[in-house]
Scaffold this motif. Structure first.
Motif, mmCIF file in Angstrom:
data_model
loop_
_atom_site.group_PDB
_atom_site.id
_atom_site.type_symbol
_atom_site.label_atom_id
_atom_site.label_comp_id
_atom_site.label_asym_id
_atom_site.label_seq_id
_atom_site.Cartn_x
_atom_site.Cartn_y
_atom_site.Cartn_z
ATOM 1 N N HIS A 162 1.758 4.318 -3.027
ATOM 2 C CA HIS A 162 1.688 5.779 -2.939
ATOM 3 C C HIS A 162 2.919 6.433 -3.565
ATOM 4 O O HIS A 162 2.809 7.381 -4.349
ATOM 5 C CB HIS A 162 1.588 6.207 -1.469
ATOM 6 C CG HIS A 162 0.261 5.927 -0.839
ATOM 7 N ND1 HIS A 162 -0.913 5.883 -1.558
ATOM 8 C CD2 HIS A 162 -0.082 5.694 0.457
ATOM 9 C CE1 HIS A 162 -1.919 5.638 -0.727
ATOM 10 N NE2 HIS A 162 -1.445 5.513 0.491
ATOM 11 N N THR A 180 -7.416 12.438 -3.339
ATOM 12 C CA THR A 180 -7.000 11.460 -2.337
ATOM 13 C C THR A 180 -7.750 10.145 -2.475
ATOM 14 O O THR A 180 -7.182 9.068 -2.260
ATOM 15 C CB THR A 180 -7.187 12.039 -0.924
ATOM 16 O OG1 THR A 180 -6.397 13.224 -0.806
ATOM 17 C CG2 THR A 180 -6.744 11.049 0.150
ATOM 18 N N TRP A 181 -9.038 10.197 -2.839
ATOM 19 C CA TRP A 181 -9.788 8.947 -2.975
ATOM 20 C C TRP A 181 -9.166 8.059 -4.049
ATOM 21 O O TRP A 181 -9.159 6.829 -3.916
ATOM 22 C CB TRP A 181 -11.268 9.198 -3.271
ATOM 23 C CG TRP A 181 -11.580 9.858 -4.587
ATOM 24 C CD1 TRP A 181 -11.835 11.170 -4.804
ATOM 25 C CD2 TRP A 181 -11.685 9.204 -5.870
ATOM 26 N NE1 TRP A 181 -12.079 11.402 -6.146
ATOM 27 C CE2 TRP A 181 -12.011 10.206 -6.812
ATOM 28 C CE3 TRP A 181 -11.554 7.888 -6.316
ATOM 29 C CZ2 TRP A 181 -12.186 9.939 -8.178
ATOM 30 C CZ3 TRP A 181 -11.732 7.606 -7.666
ATOM 31 C CH2 TRP A 181 -12.046 8.626 -8.572
ATOM 32 N N GLN A 204 -5.137 0.479 -2.236
ATOM 33 C CA GLN A 204 -5.854 -0.679 -1.698
ATOM 34 C C GLN A 204 -6.006 -1.774 -2.741
ATOM 35 O O GLN A 204 -5.893 -2.966 -2.430
ATOM 36 C CB GLN A 204 -7.223 -0.243 -1.181
ATOM 37 C CG GLN A 204 -7.146 0.607 0.079
ATOM 38 C CD GLN A 204 -8.501 1.134 0.484
ATOM 39 O OE1 GLN A 204 -9.291 0.446 1.120
ATOM 40 N NE2 GLN A 204 -8.795 2.376 0.083
ATOM 41 N N GLU A 224 -5.756 6.608 -2.573
ATOM 42 C CA GLU A 224 -5.995 5.558 -1.588
ATOM 43 C C GLU A 224 -6.682 4.343 -2.194
ATOM 44 O O GLU A 224 -6.414 3.202 -1.807
ATOM 45 C CB GLU A 224 -6.814 6.103 -0.419
ATOM 46 C CG GLU A 224 -6.090 7.149 0.416
ATOM 47 C CD GLU A 224 -4.869 6.594 1.123
ATOM 48 O OE1 GLU A 224 -4.722 5.351 1.213
ATOM 49 O OE2 GLU A 224 -4.051 7.400 1.583
ATOM 50 N N TYR A 282 -11.952 5.245 3.333
ATOM 51 C CA TYR A 282 -11.103 4.277 2.635
ATOM 52 C C TYR A 282 -11.940 3.272 1.852
ATOM 53 O O TYR A 282 -11.610 2.923 0.700
ATOM 54 C CB TYR A 282 -10.193 3.557 3.631
ATOM 55 C CG TYR A 282 -9.014 4.390 4.063
ATOM 56 C CD1 TYR A 282 -7.816 4.358 3.363
ATOM 57 C CD2 TYR A 282 -9.103 5.230 5.164
ATOM 58 C CE1 TYR A 282 -6.734 5.132 3.750
ATOM 59 C CE2 TYR A 282 -8.020 6.012 5.559
ATOM 60 C CZ TYR A 282 -6.843 5.954 4.841
ATOM 61 O OH TYR A 282 -5.775 6.729 5.231
ATOM 62 N N HIS A 312 0.838 -1.201 0.000
ATOM 63 C CA HIS A 312 0.000 0.000 0.000
ATOM 64 C C HIS A 312 0.874 1.253 0.000
ATOM 65 O O HIS A 312 0.659 2.181 -0.801
ATOM 66 C CB HIS A 312 -0.898 -0.030 1.240
ATOM 67 C CG HIS A 312 -1.864 1.099 1.337
ATOM 68 N ND1 HIS A 312 -3.235 0.906 1.327
ATOM 69 C CD2 HIS A 312 -1.684 2.445 1.467
ATOM 70 C CE1 HIS A 312 -3.835 2.083 1.434
ATOM 71 N NE2 HIS A 312 -2.909 3.038 1.534
ATOM 72 N N SER A 359 -13.366 4.842 -1.280
ATOM 73 C CA SER A 359 -12.298 5.056 -2.258
ATOM 74 C C SER A 359 -11.967 3.769 -3.000
ATOM 75 O O SER A 359 -11.804 3.767 -4.229
ATOM 76 C CB SER A 359 -11.049 5.591 -1.555
ATOM 77 O OG SER A 359 -11.307 6.827 -0.947
#
Length: 218
Positions: free
Chosen positions: A127, A141-142, A149, A145, A193, A123, A196
């Motif tokens: 990023h 951000t969604w 995931q 993230e 989270y 994970h 997302s």
């Protein structure tokens, strides 16, 4: 950003101890440098064991050729608590500064949950590698993230059922509210989270013939 600088200073500068040198380890391909507080050799060894396959899987999934070097800082839980308070979700084990790192790992929590740690590491790698792939340009951000995931495999049927159950009795957070920083605690953080991950999954499902979410990277 200030806390990231403090993290780097913590691991780089001499501490007020007789032996001030933090543990330093490297891996050549893909390039990785680890700096850890003293006494954390076990989790450092585990990161080095997982790194080659995990980093290559993430890079391949992002179509990232020749990843740039990544730095990981490994902290004791006491240091993590001081540094991450109010910045990360309550359950956080890792953090990656956008877009190029460093990655920070809470060694105590990582050791207590060895089954989940490989996914957590992937994970955080996602990023940093996504930041490299997009040349530092920040998507919502969604999306960041959700992609992480997906790449880490952090989703199962129970997560889908749980999201459906929540949606049946209350409103889910809209993506328009998930463009910047997520909540750091409670149900709101968890739902941010989950939504997302579901959104990125839906992009993949609907646009599979056109490359899914990966097509959005170009």
């Amino acid at each position: 950003m200030i806390r990231i600088l403090l993290l780097l200073l913590l691991l780089a500068q001499p501490a007020l101890a007789q032996d001030p040198t933090p543990l330093r380890r490297v891996h050549p391909d893909p390039p990785l440098a680890i700096r850890a507080e003293r006494g954390l050799d076990g989790i450092v060894d585990e990161i080095l064991r997982l790194w080659p396959e995990s980093s290559r899987d993430v890079a391949e999934g992002l179509a990232l050729d020749d990843p740039a070097p990544v730095e990981i800082g490994v902290l004791t839980s006491d240091t993590w608590k001081r540094w991450a308070r109010g910045l990360l979700p309550e359950w956080g084990v890792g953090f990656a500064n956008w877009p190029a790192g460093p990655i920070a790992i809470d060694a105590g929590r990582a050791v207590r949950d060895p089954v989940r740690f490989p996914g957590i590491l992937k994970h955080e790698i996602s990023h940093v590698y996504l930041g490299q792939r997009l040349n530092g340009h920040r998507p919502p951000t969604w999306f960041v993230e959700g992609v992480a995931q997906v790449q880490a495999g952090e989703w199962n049927f129970n997560d889908t059922i749980g999201l459906v159950q929540v949606a049946s009795v209350s409103a889910l957070p809209p993506l328009s509210l998930l463009h910047a920083r997520f909540p750091t605690g409670g149900r709101a953080a968890e739902l941010s989270y989950r939504v997302s991950r579901q959104a990125v999954g839906e992009i993949d499902r609907i646009g599979r013939d056109n490359g899914g979410w990966r097509a959005m990277l170009d």
